[in-house]
Design a protein around this motif. Structure first.
Motif, PDB file in Angstrom:
ATOM      1  N   HIS A   1       0.826  -1.205   0.000  1.00 56.68           N
ATOM      2  CA  HIS A   1       0.000   0.000   0.000  1.00 56.68           C
ATOM      3  C   HIS A   1       0.863   1.257   0.000  1.00 56.68           C
ATOM      4  N   HIS A   2       2.025   1.216   0.644  1.00 58.23           N
ATOM      5  CA  HIS A   2       2.929   2.378   0.584  1.00 58.23           C
ATOM      6  C   HIS A   2       3.465   2.561  -0.825  1.00 58.23           C
ATOM      7  N   ARG A   3       3.850   1.464  -1.436  1.00 56.95           N
ATOM      8  CA  ARG A   3       4.445   1.564  -2.776  1.00 56.95           C
ATOM      9  C   ARG A   3       3.413   2.059  -3.784  1.00 56.95           C
ATOM     10  N   VAL A   4       2.177   1.633  -3.573  1.00 52.06           N
ATOM     11  CA  VAL A   4       1.106   2.087  -4.464  1.00 52.06           C
ATOM     12  C   VAL A   4       0.858   3.577  -4.271  1.00 52.06           C
ATOM     13  N   ILE A   5       0.789   3.995  -3.015  1.00 51.96           N
ATOM     14  CA  ILE A   5       0.539   5.420  -2.753  1.00 51.96           C
ATOM     15  C   ILE A   5       1.652   6.281  -3.331  1.00 51.96           C
ATOM     16  N   MET A   6       2.896   5.835  -3.165  1.00 53.37           N
ATOM     17  CA  MET A   6       4.008   6.627  -3.715  1.00 53.37           C
ATOM     18  C   MET A   6       3.906   6.724  -5.234  1.00 53.37           C
ATOM     19  N   ALA A   7       3.532   5.627  -5.869  1.00 55.64           N
ATOM     20  CA  ALA A   7       3.386   5.655  -7.330  1.00 55.64           C
ATOM     21  C   ALA A   7       2.254   6.608  -7.725  1.00 55.64           C
ATOM     22  N   GLU A   8       1.200   6.608  -6.936  1.00 58.42           N
ATOM     23  CA  GLU A   8       0.098   7.524  -7.231  1.00 58.42           C
ATOM     24  C   GLU A   8       0.538   8.969  -7.073  1.00 58.42           C
ATOM     25  N   LEU A   9       1.283   9.251  -6.010  1.00 63.22           N
ATOM     26  CA  LEU A   9       1.776  10.607  -5.807  1.00 63.22           C
ATOM     27  C   LEU A   9       2.689  10.998  -6.972  1.00 63.22           C
ATOM     28  N   ALA A  10       3.484  10.045  -7.405  1.00 68.98           N
ATOM     29  CA  ALA A  10       4.437  10.327  -8.477  1.00 68.98           C
ATOM     30  C   ALA A  10       3.746  10.621  -9.801  1.00 68.98           C
TER      31      ALA A  10
END
Lengths: 285, 251
Positions: free
Chosen positions: A64-73
């Motif tokens: 979920h962290h990796r997904v959120i970071m990708a979304e922010l990116a």
């Protein structure tokens, strides 16, 4: 060539994105410019599909962290978005199945561009998560060419191409299917190594028209491994990852020596699975 | 415990346009100096070169300054200074350094800022101003007639250099090849950038003129500015000259 004769393409990038970096994001830009530049394709969408936790790679932090970071990116991108389907599966999913999943989603009937993968449920995080999802559904990928169906292609760097050689990492039938039915767009610095690699493989050679090598003229070596190392050493990662990602990492203190030890000693899921299946078929022979 | 020497990093250059690599120089240099335990980097300054420098394809300085300003919107320690670009002619780097050092001296906090009830602490140390550059600039010291020897000496002796490595360059070698640099090598800090990131502005300009994406190579705000003002396009409007001035105080 007018638009209706071009093949619409959806680029899918699979990987750990642990964390996502400016280099990952560049892959999409380079691939899109290249494919559009051939005059034969029209890239209509980019999908980042972070791998699930069941992959068991060393140092892999929760999806979920990796997904959120990708979304922010990708917040500032009009055409690249993040898909959570792969990361939500309980077991690790082979890359070819991810491609198949996305290709099937594009079939008429299933074809709904605003349809997004299920929201990641997590107590306490739901509201924040929903905010992120809301922002990303404001993307407007190009409307598909009504004549043909968009084709999904795997976007990757040279490291993935070369990983085809790692014993038991890939099933050979998967590799065949990826290059035969879908196609590969490989962004690489040293084009000639990738070309040699293709030349030396019968399967890749056979489907070389479906393998596009894109030259990256700028040496852009922003690997996630180096990012994590820099963070452990208290060094700055600014301008190597989008600002929002850097802030998120800092706020949640995501990477440390501890996080790097996750899955230490654990066998990578594909190796585990392919070795087990090989043993199985050997013992039943 | 010995307190750290405060340092201000100054980067001179065309910044035509500014890229993520330029911004990285500051981050890498700061980390390096902090790592030595001897320095505390308190400020970064970007000083875009004057139009009269005459480099090919240099767009008008007010644009270059505006782009740097946009790039630094989210930085809490680096700022742009248009002084060099506003002078009537091109200025040697050593003079830019001298200017900024005297600015630093005249802006030192006054004693009345200190709480009179506490014992007066030592006067604030004057920050040391150092020139920040890539290894390629170090190499240009060897180019005949580009730098005056006296200036090179003053830069390394009176100021100091922080030089960030770049692939294809051997900064240690350049230092050893030059008597002046060898003599003052204690004042030359070589910082290694572990992440190779060769985003040259030349590449950016070429990509832009060919209609290719430069996203993630420079800040989005800078890309938006370039598009808005049609800079670096193929049809030669790359000078961005004319009576158009960007809004704001950059002139």
């Amino acid at each position: 060539m007018d638009t209706s004769e071009k093949t619409d393409v959806v680029l899918v990038a699979c990987g750990s994105f642990n964390p996502i970096t400016n280099m990952h994001l560049r892959l999409f830009e380079l691939a899109k410019d290249y494919m559009n530049g051939t005059g034969k394709y029209r890239v209509i969408k980019g999908i980042i599909s972070p791998v699930g936790d069941a992959y068991k790679k060393k140092g892999l932090i929760p999806a979920h962290h990796r997904v959120i970071m990708a979304e922010l990116a990708t917040k500032s991108s009009h055409w690249v978005e993040v898909d959570t389907w792969e990361s939500l599966q309980k077991e690790w999913v082979e890359t070819v199945k991810v491609l198949r999943h996305h290709q099937e989603k594009l079939a008429p009937g299933n074809c709904d561009y605003s349809q997004s993968s299920p929201v990641l449920e997590r107590p306490g995080r739901k509201r924040k998560w929903a905010e992120h999802r809301q922002n990303s559904s404001q993307k407007k990928p190009l409307e598909p060419n009504p004549k043909g169906m968009p084709r999904v292609k795997l976007l990757c760097g040279a490291d993935l191409l070369e990983s085809f050689h790692v014993p038991n990492l890939w099933k050979s039938e998967d590799i065949t299917q990826i290059v035969a039915e879908y196609g590969l767009i490989c962004v690489t610095r040293a084009g000639s190594d990738a070309q040699k690699f293709i030349y030396e493989s019968d399967v890749l050679w056979k489907h070389q028209s479906n393998i596009h090598l894109v030259n990256e003229w700028i040496t852009n070596d922003i690997s996630s491994t180096k990012i994590r190392r820099a963070l452990r050493r208290g060094q700055s990662i600014r301008y190597l990852v989008p600002d929002l990602v850097q802030e998120y990492i800092e706020k949640h203190n995501l990477y440390s020596s501890q996080s790097e030890d996750r899955n230490a000693g654990v066998v990578l899921a594909p190796l585990q699975r392919n070795t087990a299946e090989a043993k199985q078929s050997n013992s039943t022979a | 415990m010995k307190s750290r020497i405060p340092v201000v990093l100054l980067a001179c250059g065309s910044f035509n346009p500014i890229t993520n690599m330029h911004l990285r120089l500051f981050e890498v240099a700061r980390d390096h100096l902090h790592q030595t335990g001897m320095y505390q980097v308190v400020q970064g300054i970007i000083s875009p070169v004057n139009d009269k420098y005459g480099k090919k394809d240099l767009v008008a300085s007010h644009h270059r300054v505006a782009m740097v300003r946009l790039a630094l919107q989210t930085s809490d320690w680096i700022r742009v200074d248009p002084w060099e670009s506003e002078q009537a002619q091109w200025i040697e780097t050593v003079k830019v350094l001298r200017h900024h050092r005297s600015e630093l001296l005249s802006s030192l906090p006054q004693m009345e800022d200190q709480d009179p009830r506490t014992a007066p602490s030592a006067p604030a140390a004057v920050p040391e101003l150092k020139l920040l550059c890539g290894a390629d600039v170090l190499k240009t010291f060897q180019t005949p007639n580009l730098w005056e020897d006296a200036h090179i000496q003053e830069i390394v002796e009176k100021f100091g250099l922080v030089c960030v490595s770049r692939s294809g360059h051997d900064p240690k070698g350049y230092i050893l090849d030059s008597p002046i640099l060898r003599h003052f090598q204690h004042n030359i800090h070589l910082a290694r950038e572990p992440v190779q990131n060769e985003i040259s502005a030349t590449y950016i300009r070429r990509a832009l003129s060919q209609g290719q994406s430069v996203k993630y190579l420079l800040p989005d705000a800078v890309i938006a500015y370039i598009k808005e003002h049609s800079l670096y396009t193929k049809d030669g409007s790359c000078k961005g000259q004319g009576t158009q001035r960007s809004k704001g105080k950059t002139s």
